[in-house]
Design an enzyme around this catalytic site. Structure first.
Site, PDB file in Angstrom:
ATOM      1  N   CYS A  54      -5.666  -3.013  -5.059  1.00  0.00           N
ATOM      2  CA  CYS A  54      -4.435  -2.213  -5.153  1.00  0.00           C
ATOM      3  C   CYS A  54      -4.451  -1.113  -4.091  1.00  0.00           C
ATOM      4  CB  CYS A  54      -4.335  -1.595  -6.542  1.00  0.00           C
ATOM      5  SG  CYS A  54      -3.073  -0.316  -6.660  1.00  0.00           S
TER       6      CYS A  54
ATOM      7  N   ASN B 223      11.048   2.624  -8.825  1.00  0.00           N
ATOM      8  CA  ASN B 223      11.373   1.219  -9.042  1.00  0.00           C
ATOM      9  C   ASN B 223      10.276   0.669  -9.907  1.00  0.00           C
ATOM     10  OD1 ASN B 223      13.652   0.928  -7.393  1.00  0.00           O
ATOM     11  ND2 ASN B 223      12.372   0.682  -5.580  1.00  0.00           N
TER      12      ASN B 223
ATOM     13  N   CYS C 107      -4.687   2.532  -5.903  1.00  0.00           N
ATOM     14  CA  CYS C 107      -5.829   2.967  -6.713  1.00  0.00           C
ATOM     15  C   CYS C 107      -6.723   3.929  -5.907  1.00  0.00           C
ATOM     16  CB  CYS C 107      -6.644   1.755  -7.168  1.00  0.00           C
ATOM     17  SG  CYS C 107      -6.028   1.000  -8.696  1.00  0.00           S
TER      18      CYS C 107
ATOM     19  N   GLN D  57       8.771   7.101  -5.600  1.00  0.00           N
ATOM     20  CA  GLN D  57       8.974   7.449  -4.199  1.00  0.00           C
ATOM     21  C   GLN D  57       9.892   8.655  -4.075  1.00  0.00           C
ATOM     22  OE1 GLN D  57       9.765   4.382  -1.278  1.00  0.00           O
ATOM     23  NE2 GLN D  57       9.567   2.802  -2.837  1.00  0.00           N
TER      24      GLN D  57
ATOM     25  N   HIS E 172       0.965  -0.447 -10.090  1.00  0.00           N
ATOM     26  CA  HIS E 172       0.317   0.863 -10.243  1.00  0.00           C
ATOM     27  C   HIS E 172       1.408   1.930 -10.446  1.00  0.00           C
ATOM     28  CE1 HIS E 172      -3.367   3.360  -9.446  1.00  0.00           C
ATOM     29  NE2 HIS E 172      -2.406   4.256  -9.567  1.00  0.00           N
TER      30      HIS E 172
ATOM     31  N   HIS F 257       3.819   4.591 -10.075  1.00  0.00           N
ATOM     32  CA  HIS F 257       4.169   5.429  -8.918  1.00  0.00           C
ATOM     33  C   HIS F 257       5.672   5.532  -8.748  1.00  0.00           C
ATOM     34  CE1 HIS F 257       4.757   1.423  -7.198  1.00  0.00           C
ATOM     35  NE2 HIS F 257       5.457   1.991  -6.234  1.00  0.00           N
TER      36      HIS F 257
ATOM     37  N   SER G  60       6.771  -3.183  -5.517  1.00  0.00           N
ATOM     38  CA  SER G  60       5.752  -3.966  -4.829  1.00  0.00           C
ATOM     39  C   SER G  60       4.400  -3.926  -5.532  1.00  0.00           C
ATOM     40  CB  SER G  60       5.596  -3.436  -3.406  1.00  0.00           C
ATOM     41  OG  SER G  60       5.290  -2.049  -3.439  1.00  0.00           O
TER      42      SER G  60
ATOM     43  N   HIS H  50      -4.672   2.239 -12.995  1.00  0.00           N
ATOM     44  CA  HIS H  50      -3.825   1.154 -12.513  1.00  0.00           C
ATOM     45  C   HIS H  50      -2.951   0.530 -13.609  1.00  0.00           C
ATOM     46  CE1 HIS H  50      -2.826  -2.058  -9.670  1.00  0.00           C
ATOM     47  NE2 HIS H  50      -3.016  -2.922 -10.654  1.00  0.00           N
TER      48      HIS H  50
HETATM   49  P1  H2U Z   1       7.941   0.414  -4.410  1.00  0.00           P
HETATM   50  O1  H2U Z   1       7.910   1.724  -5.130  1.00  0.00           O
HETATM   51  O2  H2U Z   1       9.315  -0.168  -4.378  1.00  0.00           O
HETATM   52  O3  H2U Z   1       6.909  -0.534  -4.914  1.00  0.00           O
HETATM   53  O4  H2U Z   1       7.507   0.733  -2.885  1.00  0.00           O
HETATM   54  C1  H2U Z   1       6.221   1.198  -2.589  1.00  0.00           C
HETATM   55  C2  H2U Z   1       6.220   1.961  -1.286  1.00  0.00           C
HETATM   56  O5  H2U Z   1       4.867   2.128  -0.879  1.00  0.00           O
HETATM   57  C3  H2U Z   1       6.937   1.256  -0.156  1.00  0.00           C
HETATM   58  O6  H2U Z   1       7.965   2.098   0.319  1.00  0.00           O
HETATM   59  C4  H2U Z   1       4.791   2.047   0.523  1.00  0.00           C
HETATM   60  C5  H2U Z   1       5.859   1.055   0.916  1.00  0.00           C
HETATM   61  O7  H2U Z   1       6.345   1.358   2.202  1.00  0.00           O
HETATM   62  N1  H2U Z   1       3.447   1.667   0.895  1.00  0.00           N
HETATM   63  C6  H2U Z   1       2.645   2.540   1.619  1.00  0.00           C
HETATM   64  O8  H2U Z   1       3.103   3.624   1.982  1.00  0.00           O
HETATM   65  N2  H2U Z   1       1.357   2.199   1.920  1.00  0.00           N
HETATM   66  C7  H2U Z   1       0.792   1.004   1.598  1.00  0.00           C
HETATM   67  O9  H2U Z   1      -0.368   0.780   1.857  1.00  0.00           O
HETATM   68  C8  H2U Z   1       1.612  -0.042   0.947  1.00  0.00           C
HETATM   69  C9  H2U Z   1       2.974   0.364   0.479  1.00  0.00           C
HETATM   70 ZN    ZN Z   2      -3.838   0.564  -8.662  1.00  0.00          ZN
END
Ligand code: H2U
Ligand code: ZN
Length: 344
Positions: A50, A153, A53, A168, A164, A166, A161, A113
Site C-alpha cells: 500500500c 472518495n 501505509c 484529498q 487505506h 484517506h 484507488s 490500513h
Molecule cells: P483517491 O483518493 O481517489 O484514491 O486518489 C488518491 C490520490 O493519491 C490520487 O490523487 C495520489 C493520486 O494522485 N497518489 C499519490 O500522491 N502518491 C502515490 O504514490 C499514489 C497515489
Molecule cells: Zn495502507
C-alpha cells in the site's frame, strides 16, 4: 389532491437552483432483507504493497514516515500545480481557456490500513477534524488560494484507488462549479432575507423531523428534500459557521461523532463498505467575511438497492434532469432504521 408520496413532481435544490424529478409511484416495493453486523474487513492492518501505509514507498519514489496518527503529503500526481504560468485564450467568447493554479494534497486518516471513518474511534476522527481545520487555515491563508475543497472518495465504485483510509484536498484560485453555484444562491438568499439559507432550512427540517437521519448537540444529518442520490445526506452545523476554523472543540467532537455514526449506518445498509464521495463546503478563502456561507458536508453515495445495484446518471438525467424513485423521506426512514441498530 397533489401528494408528494404518490405523484410525479419536481423538487428545487435552493443551494444550486437546480431541480430533481421525483417519481415516488415507482418505488412502492417494500424493503427486503435483514440488517446484520458487517463482517470485519479482511484487509490486514498493514499492507506492504500500500502506498499510504507508514514506512512504505509511494509511486513517486518518496517514502512515507512511520506515522502514528494522521499524515498529510503533497499529491505525487497533482491535478493542479502551484507555479504561476499565467495565460488565457479567448476566441470570440466561444473557445475560452484560463490558466489555473492550485495545490493538491493527500491526507491519511490513520496508519491502520483496514480502518475507515466508520470503524475509527470518535477521538481519532476528531484528530482528522483537527487536520482538516489546520489544512483549511494553512491553504486558505495563501493569498492566491480562494477555495479549499476537502473530499473523500471511498470505494472502487467511486474511483478510489486505495482502501487505506484517506481523503484529498484540492485548493485553487477560482471557485469550483458546485461551490460557485452555492456561493451565489446563499448570497442572494442572505441579501433578500437577511438570514442564512441553511440555518433556516435546518430549522424546517428539525421541525418536520421526517428527513433527519441523526442529530447531536452541534450537528444534524438530513436526506435533503432535493436529494438526487438515493441515500444522499447533508451534514449541517447547528450554529452558523462559515468554515472549519470557526468550530470550537466540542463541535469538533460532535462532528466526529456524527461522521462515525453516519458512515457506520451507511456500511450496515447493504452490508458492504459503502462507497461514496463526500466533501465539505466552506466559505471562499479570499479574505472576505462571507456571512452568507453555512459550513456543511455532502455525502453522495451511488448505491440504490444492494451492494451491487447502483444508480446511474444516464439518459434523461444526463440530458435533462436528475431523477429518483425512492423518496428522500423513505431513504431517511430507512437510514434511521439502520441507525437504530448501531451498536456503538
Ligand atoms: P483517491 O483518493 O481517489 O484514491 O486518489 C488518491 C490520490 O493519491 C490520487 O490523487 C495520489 C493520486 O494522485 N497518489 C499519490 O500522491 N502518491 C502515490 O504514490 C499514489 C497515489
Ligand atoms: Zn495502507
Amino acid at each position: 389532491m397533489f401528494d408528494l408520496k404518490e405523484h410525479p413532481h419536481r423538487r428545487l435544490n435552493p443551494l444550486t437552483g437546480e431541480w430533481v424529478l421525483v417519481s415516488p409511484h415507482r418505488a412502492k416495493r417494500p424493503w427486503l432483507g435483514q440488517v446484520e453486523d458487517l463482517p470485519p474487513e479482511s484487509r490486514p492492518e498493514y499492507d506492504p504493497s500500500c502506498y499510504l501505509c507508514p514506512g512504505n514507498e509511494r509511486a513517486g519514489g518518496i517514502r512515507n514516515p512511520d506515522y502514528r496518527g494522521t499524515f498529510v503529503f503533497a499529491n505525487d500526481f497533482p491535478a493542479l500545480r502551484d507555479e504561476a504560468i499565467e495565460g488565457e485564450e479567448d476566441m470570440k467568447g466561444l473557445i475560452v481557456a484560463r490558466s489555473e493554479r492550485g495545490i493538491c494534497r493527500v491526507l491519511c486518516f490513520s496508519p491502520q490500513h483496514n480502518l475507515a471513518l466508520s470503524s475509527m474511534e470518535t477521538a481519532a476522527i476528531a484528530q482528522v477534524v483537527d487536520l482538516w481545520t489546520q489544512q483549511f487555515v494553512e491553504l486558505g491563508s495563501l493569498p492566491w488560494i480562494n477555495s479549499v475543497q476537502i473530499f473523500e472518495n471511498r470505494g472502487a465504485m467511486m474511483g478510489c484507488s486505495n482502501p487505506h483510509p484517506h481523503c484529498q484536498i484540492w485548493a485553487n484560485e477560482t471557485l469550483p462549479n458546485e461551490v460557485q453555484k452555492e456561493h451565489k444562491r446563499q448570497a442572494a438568499y442572505y441579501n433578500e432575507h437577511e438570514s442564512c439559507l441553511l440555518c433556516n432550512y435546518a430549522e424546517l427540517e428539525l421541525a418536520a423531523a421526517e428527513r433527519i437521519v441523526f442529530e447531536n448537540e452541534d450537528f444534524i444529518s438530513v436526506v435533503p428534500f432535493w436529494a438526487v442520490w438515493p441515500f444522499e445526506t447533508l451534514v449541517l452545523s447547528r450554529r452558523h459557521l462559515t468554515g472549519f476554523d470557526e468550530l470550537i472543540q466540542s463541535e469538533k467532537q460532535s462532528l466526529a461523532d456524527l461522521v462515525r455514526r453516519l458512515t457506520g449506518c451507511y456500511d450496515r445498509l447493504f452490508q458492504t463498505p459503502f462507497p461514496y464521495s463526500m466533501g465539505f463546503h466552506q466559505r471562499p478563502t479570499d479574505g472576505c467575511r462571507h456571512d452568507a456561507w453555512h459550513f456543511h458536508a455532502h455525502f453522495y453515495p451511488p448505491l440504490l438497492r444492494s451492494a451491487t445495484v447502483r444508480k446511474f446518471m444516464v439518459g434523461y438525467e444526463l440530458l435533462g434532469t436528475p431523477q429518483r424513485d425512492i423518496t428522500p423521506e423513505r431513504a431517511a426512514a430507512r437510514l434511521r432504521e439502520v441507525g437504530n441498530t448501531l451498536t456503538r
